[in-house]
Scaffold this active site. Structure first.
Site, PDB file in Angstrom:
ATOM      1  N   GLN A  31       0.726  -1.059   0.013  1.00 51.95           N
ATOM      2  CA  GLN A  31      -0.133  -0.105   0.013  1.00 51.95           C
ATOM      3  C   GLN A  31       0.787   1.181   0.018  1.00 51.95           C
ATOM      4  O   GLN A  31       2.111   1.115   0.154  1.00 51.95           O
ATOM      5  CB  GLN A  31      -0.964   0.115   1.138  1.00 51.95           C
ATOM      6  CG  GLN A  31      -0.187  -0.226   2.705  1.00 51.95           C
ATOM      7  CD  GLN A  31      -1.017  -0.930   3.682  1.00 51.95           C
ATOM      8  OE1 GLN A  31      -2.038  -1.089   3.531  1.00 51.95           O
ATOM      9  NE2 GLN A  31      -0.334  -1.589   4.603  1.00 51.95           N
ATOM     10  N   HIS A  62      -9.135   2.822  19.096  1.00 54.30           N
ATOM     11  CA  HIS A  62      -8.331   1.856  19.744  1.00 54.30           C
ATOM     12  C   HIS A  62      -8.913   1.247  21.132  1.00 54.30           C
ATOM     13  O   HIS A  62      -9.141  -0.083  21.474  1.00 54.30           O
ATOM     14  CB  HIS A  62      -6.960   2.164  19.970  1.00 54.30           C
ATOM     15  CG  HIS A  62      -6.089   2.461  18.769  1.00 54.30           C
ATOM     16  ND1 HIS A  62      -5.366   3.667  18.518  1.00 54.30           N
ATOM     17  CD2 HIS A  62      -6.320   1.627  17.628  1.00 54.30           C
ATOM     18  CE1 HIS A  62      -4.725   3.322  17.319  1.00 54.30           C
ATOM     19  NE2 HIS A  62      -5.248   2.519  16.647  1.00 54.30           N
ATOM     20  N   ASP A  86      -0.405  -0.408  13.855  1.00 54.41           N
ATOM     21  CA  ASP A  86       0.068   0.959  14.539  1.00 54.41           C
ATOM     22  C   ASP A  86       0.268   0.540  16.141  1.00 54.41           C
ATOM     23  O   ASP A  86       0.813   1.549  16.706  1.00 54.41           O
ATOM     24  CB  ASP A  86      -0.738   1.925  14.315  1.00 54.41           C
ATOM     25  CG  ASP A  86      -2.344   1.514  14.477  1.00 54.41           C
ATOM     26  OD1 ASP A  86      -3.196   1.812  13.573  1.00 54.41           O
ATOM     27  OD2 ASP A  86      -2.496   1.079  15.668  1.00 54.41           O
ATOM     28  N   ASP A 137      -0.496 -12.389   6.126  1.00 53.18           N
ATOM     29  CA  ASP A 137      -1.762 -12.203   5.859  1.00 53.18           C
ATOM     30  C   ASP A 137      -2.859 -12.986   6.959  1.00 53.18           C
ATOM     31  O   ASP A 137      -2.849 -13.922   7.461  1.00 53.18           O
ATOM     32  CB  ASP A 137      -2.124 -13.036   4.759  1.00 53.18           C
ATOM     33  CG  ASP A 137      -3.490 -12.569   3.869  1.00 53.18           C
ATOM     34  OD1 ASP A 137      -3.719 -12.656   2.709  1.00 53.18           O
ATOM     35  OD2 ASP A 137      -4.262 -12.355   4.838  1.00 53.18           O
ATOM     36  N   GLY A 138      -3.633 -11.879   7.550  1.00 56.44           N
ATOM     37  CA  GLY A 138      -4.473 -12.394   8.652  1.00 56.44           C
ATOM     38  C   GLY A 138      -5.525 -13.553   8.208  1.00 56.44           C
ATOM     39  O   GLY A 138      -5.780 -14.450   8.973  1.00 56.44           O
ATOM     40  N   ASP A 155      -8.636  -5.287  13.076  1.00 59.51           N
ATOM     41  CA  ASP A 155      -8.244  -4.016  13.001  1.00 59.51           C
ATOM     42  C   ASP A 155      -7.852  -3.687  11.609  1.00 59.51           C
ATOM     43  O   ASP A 155      -6.444  -3.351  11.607  1.00 59.51           O
ATOM     44  CB  ASP A 155      -7.436  -3.668  14.044  1.00 59.51           C
ATOM     45  CG  ASP A 155      -7.016  -1.974  13.963  1.00 59.51           C
ATOM     46  OD1 ASP A 155      -6.033  -1.671  14.528  1.00 59.51           O
ATOM     47  OD2 ASP A 155      -7.396  -0.930  13.243  1.00 59.51           O
ATOM     48  N   SER A 156      -8.554  -3.960  10.539  1.00 61.35           N
ATOM     49  CA  SER A 156      -7.891  -3.751   9.186  1.00 61.35           C
ATOM     50  C   SER A 156      -8.063  -2.682   8.589  1.00 61.35           C
ATOM     51  O   SER A 156      -9.169  -1.691   8.782  1.00 61.35           O
ATOM     52  CB  SER A 156      -8.471  -4.835   8.375  1.00 61.35           C
ATOM     53  OG  SER A 156      -9.596  -4.656   8.086  1.00 61.35           O
ATOM     54  N   THR A 157      -7.562  -2.346   7.364  1.00 61.91           N
ATOM     55  CA  THR A 157      -7.959  -1.291   6.388  1.00 61.91           C
ATOM     56  C   THR A 157      -9.418  -1.494   5.758  1.00 61.91           C
ATOM     57  O   THR A 157      -9.806  -2.615   6.354  1.00 61.91           O
ATOM     58  CB  THR A 157      -6.849  -0.810   5.356  1.00 61.91           C
ATOM     59  OG1 THR A 157      -6.439  -2.459   4.894  1.00 61.91           O
ATOM     60  CG2 THR A 157      -5.517  -0.407   6.115  1.00 61.91           C
ATOM     61  N   PRO A 162      -4.927  -5.154   0.222  1.00 66.35           N
ATOM     62  CA  PRO A 162      -4.832  -6.242   0.989  1.00 66.35           C
ATOM     63  C   PRO A 162      -5.938  -6.692   1.864  1.00 66.35           C
ATOM     64  O   PRO A 162      -5.794  -8.078   2.416  1.00 66.35           O
ATOM     65  CB  PRO A 162      -3.337  -5.845   1.893  1.00 66.35           C
ATOM     66  CG  PRO A 162      -3.651  -4.301   2.088  1.00 66.35           C
ATOM     67  CD  PRO A 162      -4.152  -3.989   0.544  1.00 66.35           C
TER      68      PRO A 162
END
Ligand code: SAM
Length: 275
Positions: A31, A62, A86, A137-138, A155-157, A162
């Site tokens: 990314q 969070h 993060d 990769d989760g 907690d993904s994009t 991806p």
């Protein structure tokens, strides 16, 4: 000359922030990664043009990923965070002494590397001895770890690039199988103003896999529309049935035992989405 960073949240609407510095701008293997300094929200991580986290408002997201689910499971010893490079969710997970081991699986090691360097108040627990950080990769990880976790936090994009396969029925089935027999999972599920169809499709898919499905919200000013949702799928424990008195007062700035109960009360137009 003024510099502004603009996130187009739809094709015709967005937010813009005045920036004072660019720390990193790099195309990783997965990314576009930008780490910038904004006047209003401090240091900001941006992935593929989307705000991921800022020093000023990160605590809301969070805390609201980690605490509702960890306050619902009576004994969350073994937990998994999918994404979350993060480190903010992991920092909040570490506030729960019952957690013996927290595994973080982020597909992009560069997010972890630059978060440690430029977001030290967010990434501060990634080196905790209770934490294991994996770059993978989760989707693959959960298929290799069946019947292993008490709690899984996704907690993904956004469901592009991806993270495209992290919002599918197959992924939720994989989550179910990776959880123990009384496990719970939660995923960030975007906003009802611009992504109503995503919230609806996720809710439908999770309901096909889990017996208990609940949606809650939080206010995140730097995320599209500011109204964010989270979807929880549980094999046994209902987050709305947890007694307020049973929820620990934690070192937080947004989540409280009172807010745990209130967060599941949704605006009518959101209720109607997930009926
Ligand atoms: N709070 C943000 C949000 O709601 O959009 C998410 C922040 S976190 C930085 C998102 C992380 O998901 C990124 O670091 C990205 O590398 C990771 N990610 C995306 N797809 C992934 C996958 N298939 N497996 C593991 N991590 C993934």
């Amino acid at each position: 000359m003024e510099m502004w960073y603009t996130e187009k949240q739809t094709d015709s609407f967005g937010i813009t922030a005045k920036i004072t510095k660019t720390y990193v701008t790099e195309q990783t293997d997965f990314q576009q990664l930008d780490m910038i300094e904004t006047e209003e929200f401090g240091t900001m991580l941006v992935l593929d043009g989307m705000v991921m986290t800022t020093v000023k408002d990160e605590f809301v997201y969070h805390e609201m990923v980690a605490h509702p689910v960890l306050s619902t499971h009576p004994n969350p010893e073994n937990v998994l965070v999918v994404g979350g490079g993060d480190g903010g969710v992991i920092r909040e997970v570490m506030k729960h002494p019952k957690v013996k081991k927290a595994v973080l699986v982020d597909i992009d090691g560069k997010v972890i590397e630059y978060s440690k360097k430029y977001l030290p108040t967010i990434a501060c627990e990634l080196d905790n001895p209770r934490v294991e950080v994996l770059v993978n990769d989760g989707f693959m990880h959960i298929h290799d770890h069946k019947n292993e976790y008490d709690v899984i936090m996704v907690d993904s994009t956004e469901p592009v690039g991806p993270a495209a396969n992290l919002f599918t029925r197959g992924f939720y089935q994989g989550i179910y199988e990776s959880l123990k027999e009384d496990g719970i999972f939660v995923a960030q599920t975007d906003n009802p103003w611009f992504k109503a169809d995503l919230i609806q499709s996720v809710n439908k898919d999770v309901k096909e896999v889990f017996p208990i499905v609940r949606v809650y919200g939080a206010n995140i000013p730097t995320y599209p529309s500011g109204l964010w949702t989270f979807t929880m799928g549980s094999k046994k424990y209902d987050p709305t049935a947890v007694e307020e008195s049973a929820i620990p007062e934690l070192d937080t700035k947004y989540y409280t035992p009172r807010l745990h109960k209130a967060a599941f009360v949704l605006p009518k137009f959101v209720e109607d989405l997930i009926k």
